[in-house]
Structure formats: structure tokens, C-alpha cells
Write a protein that holds these residues in place. Structure first.
Motif, PDB file in Angstrom:
ATOM      1  N   ALA A  69       2.591  -4.100   5.191  1.00 42.01           N
ATOM      2  CA  ALA A  69       3.942  -5.131   5.144  1.00 42.01           C
ATOM      3  C   ALA A  69       4.097  -6.143   6.191  1.00 42.01           C
ATOM      4  CB  ALA A  69       5.207  -3.868   5.606  1.00 42.01           C
ATOM      5  N   HIS A  70       3.115  -5.901   6.971  1.00 44.17           N
ATOM      6  CA  HIS A  70       2.692  -7.016   8.619  1.00 44.17           C
ATOM      7  C   HIS A  70       1.784  -7.966   8.097  1.00 44.17           C
ATOM      8  CE1 HIS A  70       5.403  -4.063  10.604  1.00 44.17           C
ATOM      9  NE2 HIS A  70       4.958  -3.436  10.459  1.00 44.17           N
ATOM     10  N   TYR A  71       1.275  -8.191   6.829  1.00 44.49           N
ATOM     11  CA  TYR A  71      -0.006  -7.999   6.967  1.00 44.49           C
ATOM     12  C   TYR A  71       0.445  -9.795   7.033  1.00 44.49           C
ATOM     13  CZ  TYR A  71      -3.188  -4.597   5.347  1.00 44.49           C
ATOM     14  OH  TYR A  71      -3.946  -3.456   4.964  1.00 44.49           O
ATOM     15  N   ARG A  72      -0.292 -11.330   7.609  1.00 45.44           N
ATOM     16  CA  ARG A  72      -0.133 -11.900   7.554  1.00 45.44           C
ATOM     17  C   ARG A  72      -1.140 -13.159   6.544  1.00 45.44           C
ATOM     18  NH1 ARG A  72      -3.588 -13.850  12.562  1.00 45.44           N
ATOM     19  NH2 ARG A  72      -2.256 -15.469  12.140  1.00 45.44           N
ATOM     20  N   SER A  73      -1.454 -12.400   5.105  1.00 49.97           N
ATOM     21  CA  SER A  73      -1.781 -13.637   4.398  1.00 49.97           C
ATOM     22  C   SER A  73      -0.474 -13.063   3.279  1.00 49.97           C
ATOM     23  CB  SER A  73      -3.243 -12.855   3.873  1.00 49.97           C
ATOM     24  OG  SER A  73      -2.718 -11.530   3.680  1.00 49.97           O
ATOM     25  N   PRO A  74      -1.140 -14.122   2.010  1.00 51.11           N
ATOM     26  CA  PRO A  74       0.021 -14.260   0.711  1.00 51.11           C
ATOM     27  C   PRO A  74       0.199 -12.831  -0.125  1.00 51.11           C
ATOM     28  CG  PRO A  74      -1.180 -16.165   0.850  1.00 51.11           C
ATOM     29  CD  PRO A  74      -1.965 -15.371   2.099  1.00 51.11           C
ATOM     30  N   ARG A  75       0.713 -12.172  -0.335  1.00 45.37           N
ATOM     31  CA  ARG A  75       0.851 -11.287  -1.758  1.00 45.37           C
ATOM     32  C   ARG A  75       0.181 -11.430  -2.723  1.00 45.37           C
ATOM     33  NH1 ARG A  75       4.739  -6.752  -1.737  1.00 45.37           N
ATOM     34  NH2 ARG A  75       5.160  -8.125   1.196  1.00 45.37           N
ATOM     35  N   ASP A  76       0.127 -12.996  -3.133  1.00 47.72           N
ATOM     36  CA  ASP A  76      -0.444 -12.792  -4.386  1.00 47.72           C
ATOM     37  C   ASP A  76      -1.805 -12.624  -4.522  1.00 47.72           C
ATOM     38  OD1 ASP A  76       2.169 -13.788  -5.573  1.00 47.72           O
ATOM     39  OD2 ASP A  76       1.836 -15.683  -4.792  1.00 47.72           O
ATOM     40  N   TRP A  77      -2.195 -12.192  -3.029  1.00 51.37           N
ATOM     41  CA  TRP A  77      -4.200 -11.718  -2.876  1.00 51.37           C
ATOM     42  C   TRP A  77      -4.491 -10.521  -3.812  1.00 51.37           C
ATOM     43  CZ3 TRP A  77      -6.024 -14.135   2.598  1.00 51.37           C
ATOM     44  CH2 TRP A  77      -6.052 -15.271   2.215  1.00 51.37           C
ATOM     45  N   ASP A 132       6.280  -6.303  -7.972  1.00 54.90           N
ATOM     46  CA  ASP A 132       7.044  -6.329  -6.679  1.00 54.90           C
ATOM     47  C   ASP A 132       6.428  -5.549  -6.017  1.00 54.90           C
ATOM     48  OD1 ASP A 132       8.288  -4.377  -8.190  1.00 54.90           O
ATOM     49  OD2 ASP A 132       9.501  -5.122  -9.274  1.00 54.90           O
ATOM     50  N   THR A 133       7.291  -5.492  -4.599  1.00 54.07           N
ATOM     51  CA  THR A 133       7.454  -4.395  -3.932  1.00 54.07           C
ATOM     52  C   THR A 133       7.380  -2.697  -4.725  1.00 54.07           C
ATOM     53  OG1 THR A 133       7.980  -5.297  -2.196  1.00 54.07           O
ATOM     54  CG2 THR A 133       8.115  -2.934  -1.642  1.00 54.07           C
ATOM     55  N   ASP A 134       8.551  -2.788  -5.097  1.00 52.27           N
ATOM     56  CA  ASP A 134       8.615  -0.831  -6.276  1.00 52.27           C
ATOM     57  C   ASP A 134       7.371  -0.645  -6.581  1.00 52.27           C
ATOM     58  OD1 ASP A 134      10.824  -0.813  -5.397  1.00 52.27           O
ATOM     59  OD2 ASP A 134      11.903  -1.375  -7.313  1.00 52.27           O
ATOM     60  N   GLU A 135       6.373  -1.597  -7.345  1.00 53.71           N
ATOM     61  CA  GLU A 135       5.687  -1.391  -8.173  1.00 53.71           C
ATOM     62  C   GLU A 135       4.235  -0.954  -6.902  1.00 53.71           C
ATOM     63  OE1 GLU A 135       1.969  -2.791 -11.479  1.00 53.71           O
ATOM     64  OE2 GLU A 135       3.366  -4.332 -10.384  1.00 53.71           O
ATOM     65  N   VAL A 136       4.334  -1.580  -6.013  1.00 56.87           N
ATOM     66  CA  VAL A 136       3.226  -1.206  -5.130  1.00 56.87           C
ATOM     67  C   VAL A 136       3.081   0.228  -4.261  1.00 56.87           C
ATOM     68  CG1 VAL A 136       2.272  -2.065  -2.443  1.00 56.87           C
ATOM     69  CG2 VAL A 136       2.778  -3.817  -4.332  1.00 56.87           C
ATOM     70  N   LEU A 137       4.465   0.506  -4.099  1.00 57.17           N
ATOM     71  CA  LEU A 137       4.638   1.657  -4.184  1.00 57.17           C
ATOM     72  C   LEU A 137       4.628   2.592  -5.226  1.00 57.17           C
ATOM     73  CD1 LEU A 137       8.282   1.181  -1.505  1.00 57.17           C
ATOM     74  CD2 LEU A 137       6.394   1.152  -1.044  1.00 57.17           C
ATOM     75  N   ASP A 138       5.378   2.778  -5.983  1.00 56.74           N
ATOM     76  CA  ASP A 138       5.164   3.589  -7.040  1.00 56.74           C
ATOM     77  C   ASP A 138       4.145   3.686  -7.337  1.00 56.74           C
ATOM     78  OD1 ASP A 138       8.112   2.951  -7.817  1.00 56.74           O
ATOM     79  OD2 ASP A 138       6.987   2.301  -9.680  1.00 56.74           O
ATOM     80  N   LEU A 139       2.399   2.709  -6.798  1.00 57.26           N
ATOM     81  CA  LEU A 139       1.105   2.985  -6.493  1.00 57.26           C
ATOM     82  C   LEU A 139       0.675   3.765  -6.301  1.00 57.26           C
ATOM     83  CD1 LEU A 139      -0.409  -0.025  -9.148  1.00 57.26           C
ATOM     84  CD2 LEU A 139       0.707   1.904 -10.838  1.00 57.26           C
ATOM     85  N   MET A 140       1.374   3.381  -4.877  1.00 60.36           N
ATOM     86  CA  MET A 140       0.574   3.885  -3.955  1.00 60.36           C
ATOM     87  C   MET A 140       1.156   5.448  -4.025  1.00 60.36           C
ATOM     88  SD  MET A 140       1.554   1.297  -0.542  1.00 60.36           S
ATOM     89  CE  MET A 140       0.686   2.150   0.803  1.00 60.36           C
ATOM     90  N   THR A 141       2.099   5.922  -4.255  1.00 63.94           N
ATOM     91  CA  THR A 141       2.600   7.047  -4.170  1.00 63.94           C
ATOM     92  C   THR A 141       1.763   8.187  -5.308  1.00 63.94           C
ATOM     93  OG1 THR A 141       4.864   6.646  -4.198  1.00 63.94           O
ATOM     94  CG2 THR A 141       4.673   8.578  -5.487  1.00 63.94           C
ATOM     95  N   HIS A 189       3.631   4.338   4.616  1.00 69.79           N
ATOM     96  CA  HIS A 189       1.644   3.799   4.964  1.00 69.79           C
ATOM     97  C   HIS A 189       2.323   2.300   4.805  1.00 69.79           C
ATOM     98  CE1 HIS A 189      -3.059   3.712   3.815  1.00 69.79           C
ATOM     99  NE2 HIS A 189      -2.424   2.001   4.530  1.00 69.79           N
ATOM    100  N   TYR A 190       2.985   1.969   4.025  1.00 69.45           N
ATOM    101  CA  TYR A 190       3.002   0.394   3.232  1.00 69.45           C
ATOM    102  C   TYR A 190       4.527  -0.400   4.417  1.00 69.45           C
ATOM    103  CZ  TYR A 190       5.666  -3.324   1.102  1.00 69.45           C
ATOM    104  OH  TYR A 190       5.916  -5.526   1.002  1.00 69.45           O
ATOM    105  N   GLU A 191       4.944  -0.096   5.303  1.00 69.25           N
ATOM    106  CA  GLU A 191       5.473   0.105   6.326  1.00 69.25           C
ATOM    107  C   GLU A 191       4.970  -0.315   7.980  1.00 69.25           C
ATOM    108  OE1 GLU A 191       8.848   2.410   6.222  1.00 69.25           O
ATOM    109  OE2 GLU A 191      10.715   1.410   4.771  1.00 69.25           O
ATOM    110  N   THR A 247      -5.492  -4.601  -1.766  1.00 68.59           N
ATOM    111  CA  THR A 247      -4.555  -5.160  -1.100  1.00 68.59           C
ATOM    112  C   THR A 247      -5.402  -5.753  -0.134  1.00 68.59           C
ATOM    113  OG1 THR A 247      -4.048  -3.611   0.007  1.00 68.59           O
ATOM    114  CG2 THR A 247      -2.474  -3.730  -1.131  1.00 68.59           C
ATOM    115  N   PRO A 248      -6.511  -7.121  -0.929  1.00 69.98           N
ATOM    116  CA  PRO A 248      -7.109  -8.315   0.317  1.00 69.98           C
ATOM    117  C   PRO A 248      -5.850  -8.893   1.079  1.00 69.98           C
ATOM    118  CG  PRO A 248      -7.488  -8.627  -2.089  1.00 69.98           C
ATOM    119  CD  PRO A 248      -6.524  -7.847  -2.164  1.00 69.98           C
ATOM    120  N   ALA A 249      -6.211  -8.886   2.305  1.00 68.67           N
ATOM    121  CA  ALA A 249      -5.459  -9.270   3.073  1.00 68.67           C
ATOM    122  C   ALA A 249      -6.145 -10.814   4.461  1.00 68.67           C
ATOM    123  CB  ALA A 249      -4.102  -8.203   3.220  1.00 68.67           C
TER     124      ALA A 249
END
Length: 307
Positions: A207-215, A165-174, A201-203, A231-233
Motif C-alpha cells: 500500500a505504500h508503493y509510490r508507483s502506479p498500481r497499473d504496473w 481491484d484491491t479485493d483481488e490482490v488480497l484474495d490472491l495474496m491469501t 503484508h499489503y498494509e 507487483t513491480p513497483a
């Protein structure tokens, strides 16, 4: 030349794009679509004219839905003095009073210092910008992977899964802020906690990428412990490796190659015509990883900032 010889104004609309594009630049072909999509506005595209002669131009870009410019990314001039005049006038009109101007970014040839003409183009724009109070912040490598370039088979040392989820994204980015070589992240850390820098950085970008988050992929060790992520996008223009990192405790083990290969593999499977990426000149380990996978340094970019 006197100030009264020169008219400084924004363009009237798309009908004046041909005038604005008299200076050649790689972004010219994108301006019409950007105006239609709301990433630019006529009042953010300024020109300096003597009669119908274009002497200088400057433009800002924003993300779709934004109300304020996010980046100054076009600045061309025939003389430093006129460029300075135009930039001062446009900044006063485009940037809200009391706010910091957006960064200035310029794409430049990879060997610009070795070519007299290229060096003059870059240095003249830098000088005009410096006269308004800006300073060089960072120089970056712009990189490109092209179809047909081999991608190594997975080594098996890492497994890959989507983010929970997004929380994990932010945790690892931190977590990867610790010891980062990225100039923007290091600057953010002088003014805010690592978590806030990750959120910014995320926002601003992911957050503005147009591709699936599943990538997006988390790289894990055999026991499931995260070692890094990618984060391929797709952004508004290209397929990109948006964010690539190894967690501090796992750096120096060669994991960056496996993680970059996985991100590249995901995008290559989409039949993209190219994959773009960028990294700071000073981030030597990251630059070497891109080179090992066959990414070509096709361009550089400078970023200048105002205090």
C-alpha cells in the motif's frame, strides 16, 4: 570502561549527522533525506560518546506518516558491551512501554561467513542485540537486475493483466500463503488466519508503493484462470519486485520464470538504473528463478526479532 565514561543520547538534529555518520554504512547517504521526509526523527538516532569520540550508534526508520518506528536498521559499535548499553538505553526511550520492539535489519556482504573481518562485524552486532533479548529470525538474499541484462521474450504460456481491484490482490495474496516458504508469512500464519496475514503484508508494504498500481500483473492461463502474480513497483529508494508468487495449484510448472520476466520487463521499460528484489535464503526455488533471469546477489540481510 565504566558506564560513567560513556554518554548515551539521541542526536540533536541534522547538524549532528556528520557525527552520527562516522561509522561507514551503506545507509549513511540516505539519512539526511530520510530526516527531511519524516522517515526518521532525531530522537530515533542515538549515539554512544566518550567525549567527542563515537563509540556506537543505533537508528530506527518509519514509513512517511507513521508515528512509531517500523524498523531498526542502523547499529554500529566498537565493542559489544558499549553497543549493548546503547541499545538498551535507546530501546527504553524509543519503543513505547509494553510494545514489541521493531525488527532489526542489517545489510551484510554476500560472503560474510568466509571473510574474518566481515564475520566479526556481523557477529558482534548480533551478539549485542541478542543480549537485549533478540534472536536471529531470517537471513535474506538481496538481488539486483541491471540494465543490459537480457530479458527473455514472453513464452506465450501465460497472459498478463492488471488486478481488478484491491479485493483481488488480497484474495490472491491469501491463496499463496498455502505452502509459502517466506519466513515472515510462515510466522504470521502461526498467529493469525491467512487473510489477516495477507492484509498485514499489503498494509505494511504494498500500500505504500509510490508507483502506479497499473504496473501490477496477474498471470493467467489461456482459460483466464490466475496462476500467480507480481507487483513491480517503486518504493522510496528503488524500483523493486515487491511481491512475486505462484498459486499453490500451479507451482512446479516453471511459471515463476515467466512471471518474474514480466515484472522485470515492466520496470525495465521505465528506464530505471536498477531493479532490486529480496528473498529468504531458505526459499531456494525463488532464489534460483532470480538467478536464471540474471539478478545478481549483491548483498545479504539478516533480520533479528524480539519476542
Amino acid at each position: 570502561m565504566t558506564r560513567t565514561d560513556v554518554t548515551l543520547r539521541p542526536i540533536t538534529g541534522r547538524d549532528e549527522l556528520a557525527l552520527f555518520n562516522r561509522f561507514p554504512y551503506v545507509l549513511n547517504e540516505e539519512l539526511e533525506d530520510d530526516l527531511a521526509a519524516g522517515r526518521r526523527r532525531p530522537e530515533w538516532l542515538w549515539v554512544a560518546l566518550r567525549g567527542d569520540e563515537l563509540l556506537a550508534r543505533v537508528a530506527w526508520w518509519c514509513r512517511v506518516g507513521d508515528d512509531a518506528p517500523f524498523l531498526m536498521d542502523v547499529f554500529d559499535l566498537e565493542s559489544v558491551d558499549v553497543g549493548e548499553q546503547l541499545l538498551r538505553k535507546a530501546l527504553a526511550e524509543v519503543v513505547p512501554a509494553g510494545t514489541r520492539p521493531p525488527e532489526y535489519g542489517r545489510f551484510i556482504p554476500p560472503g560474510w561467513r568466509e571473510d574474518d573481518a566481515s564475520r566479526r562485524v556481523v557477529e558482534d552486532r548480533m551478539t549485542a542485540t541478542e543480549r537485549t533479548g533478540a534472536a536471529l529470525f531470517v537471513e535474506r538474499l538481496r538481488l539486483e537486475w541491471r540494465p543490459g541484462t537480457p530479458i527473455p521474450e514472453p513464452s506465450g504460456r501465460l497472459a498478463f493483466r492488471p488486478f481488478h481491484d484491491t479485493d483481488e490482490v488480497l484474495d490472491l495474496m491469501t491463496r499463496v500463503m498455502d505452502g509459502t516458504l517466506d519466513a515472515h508469512s510462515r510466522d504470521d500464519l502461526t498467529r493469525m488466519p491467512a487473510r489477516d496475514a495477507a492484509i498485514r503484508h499489503y498494509e505494511d508494504e504494498l500500500a505504500h508503493y509510490r508507483s502506479p498500481r497499473d504496473w501490477w500483473r496477474v498471470a493467467t492461463l489461456p482459460d483466464g484462470e490466475p496462476a500467480g502474480f507480481v507487483t513491480p513497483a517503486r518504493n522510496d529508494y528503488n524500483a523493486v519486485i515487491g511481491y512475486l508468487a505462484v498459486l499453490p495449484e500451479h507451482r512446479g510448472n516453471g511459471h515463476i520464470d515467466d512471471i518474474l520476466a514480466e515484472g522485470t520487463r515492466i520496470l525495465a521499460a521505465q528506464d530505471v538504473p536498477r531493479i532490486r528484489a529480496a528473498t529468504d535464503v531458505g526459499n531456494v526455488p525463488m532464489a534460483k528463478a532470480f538467478g536464471r533471469l540474471g539478478y545478481v546477489n549483491f548483498e545479504r540481510a539478516i533480520t533479528m526479532t524480539w519476542p
